[in-house]
Design an enzyme around this catalytic site. Structure first.
Site, short mmCIF file in Angstrom:
data_model
loop_
_atom_site.label_atom_id
_atom_site.label_comp_id
_atom_site.label_asym_id
_atom_site.label_seq_id
_atom_site.Cartn_x
_atom_site.Cartn_y
_atom_site.Cartn_z
N LYS A 43 0.80 -1.21 0.00
CA LYS A 43 0.00 0.00 0.00
C LYS A 43 0.85 1.27 0.00
O LYS A 43 0.36 2.34 -0.37
CB LYS A 43 -0.89 0.03 1.26
CG LYS A 43 -1.83 -1.11 1.42
CD LYS A 43 -2.62 -0.94 2.74
CE LYS A 43 -3.34 -2.17 3.15
NZ LYS A 43 -3.98 -2.01 4.49
N GLU A 99 8.01 3.12 -5.63
CA GLU A 99 8.04 2.61 -4.25
C GLU A 99 8.16 3.76 -3.25
O GLU A 99 8.77 4.78 -3.55
CB GLU A 99 9.25 1.68 -4.06
CG GLU A 99 8.93 0.22 -3.97
CD GLU A 99 8.13 -0.19 -2.74
OE1 GLU A 99 7.34 0.62 -2.21
OE2 GLU A 99 8.30 -1.33 -2.30
N ASP A 100 7.62 3.57 -2.08
CA ASP A 100 7.78 4.58 -1.03
C ASP A 100 9.12 4.42 -0.32
O ASP A 100 9.75 5.41 0.04
CB ASP A 100 6.62 4.51 -0.02
CG ASP A 100 6.43 3.11 0.53
OD1 ASP A 100 6.65 2.13 -0.22
OD2 ASP A 100 6.06 2.97 1.71
N ASP A 103 14.16 -0.71 1.79
CA ASP A 103 14.74 -0.97 3.11
C ASP A 103 15.74 -2.12 2.95
O ASP A 103 16.87 -1.91 2.51
CB ASP A 103 13.57 -1.29 4.06
CG ASP A 103 13.96 -1.39 5.52
OD1 ASP A 103 14.95 -2.06 5.82
OD2 ASP A 103 13.26 -0.82 6.37
N LYS A 131 16.81 3.45 2.44
CA LYS A 131 17.47 3.23 3.73
C LYS A 131 18.63 2.24 3.52
O LYS A 131 18.52 1.06 3.82
CB LYS A 131 16.44 2.66 4.72
CG LYS A 131 16.75 2.90 6.16
CD LYS A 131 15.78 2.13 7.04
CE LYS A 131 14.53 2.91 7.39
NZ LYS A 131 13.64 2.14 8.29
N PHE A 152 12.58 3.89 12.20
CA PHE A 152 11.29 3.45 11.68
C PHE A 152 10.48 4.68 11.26
O PHE A 152 10.24 5.58 12.06
CB PHE A 152 10.52 2.62 12.71
CG PHE A 152 9.44 1.80 12.05
CD1 PHE A 152 9.73 0.54 11.54
CD2 PHE A 152 8.16 2.30 11.91
CE1 PHE A 152 8.75 -0.20 10.89
CE2 PHE A 152 7.17 1.57 11.27
CZ PHE A 152 7.47 0.31 10.76
N ARG A 165 -0.47 6.22 7.83
CA ARG A 165 -0.23 6.43 6.39
C ARG A 165 -0.71 7.80 5.94
O ARG A 165 -0.25 8.35 4.95
CB ARG A 165 -0.97 5.37 5.56
CG ARG A 165 -0.46 3.97 5.73
CD ARG A 165 -1.07 3.08 4.65
NE ARG A 165 -1.01 1.67 5.00
CZ ARG A 165 0.01 0.87 4.74
NH1 ARG A 165 1.09 1.35 4.14
NH2 ARG A 165 -0.01 -0.40 5.08
#
Ligand code: PRP
Length: 177
Positions: A43, A99-100, A103, A131, A152, A165
């Site tokens: 999402k 993509e957001d 990681d 990241k 985080f 979100r």
């Protein structure tokens, strides 16, 4: 709902907007006239995708897949699942994955490999945040908004157990024990 964790803004909405505009210019330069297929990974990417394509004033197609690696925990399980698959034809298309966050890299690496087998004309990645300190597999990011520290992050599509979100800024959780 649980207690309200303490949040601190890491990247403001104005900084996000400036990064989106910069990325729009780069994507436009490379894709205008090619009718690209922008593929968002749900999402997390929905907000970034919406802001990005609103400024891309040329013909393009948008689709989403839903992949899942984290489950309800903060750590990646390392197992990627396709929860909602792809309906667009990828063969011969200029595909840009949106993509957001990258990681460990496991999610996007899995998805790029999956797409590559479908023989797109080109395949690139646009990520709002990266990241790199957490990387487990190498990932080439063609268009990048921000490199972020190993904290985080929530907001602007990013979640903790599906919360936060909707925050317009990207925030760090201050109470990560
Ligand atoms: C998040 C994020 C990326 C992925 C990055 O998704 O949106 O897709 O994790 O992590 P990785 O590089 O370690 O694989 P998540 O699985 O939490 O689902 P969501 O987008 O629905 O929140």
């Amino acid at each position: 709902m649980g207690p309200q964790p303490e949040l601190r803004i890491l990247i403001t909405r104005d900084e996000i907007a400036a990064a989106v505009s910069r990325l729009v210019a780069e994507v436009k330069r490379d894709y205008q006239g090619k009718f690209p297929l922008l593929l968002g990974i749900l999402k997390g990417s929905f907000m970034f995708m919406a802001d990005l394509i609103r400024q891309l004033d040329f013909p393009l197609e948008v689709d989403f897949v839903r992949l899942s690696s984290y489950g309800s925990k903060k750590e990646s399980s390392g197992r990627i699942k396709i929860v909602q698959g792809l309906y667009s034809e990828v063969k011969g298309r200029d595909v840009l994955v949106v993509e957001d966050i990258v990681d460990t890299g496991l999610t996007v690496s899995f998805f790029m490999d999956y797409l590559r087998k479908k023989k797109p004309a080109s395949l690139k990645l646009c990520a709002l945040t990266d990241k790199p300190s957490r990387r487990q597999v190498p990932v080439a990011i063609d268009y990048l908004g921000f490199t972020v520290p190993n904290r985080f992050l929530v907001g602007y599509g990013l979640d903790l157990n599906d919360r936060f979100r909707n925050l317009p800024d990207i925030c760090v959780l201050e109470d990560e024990g």
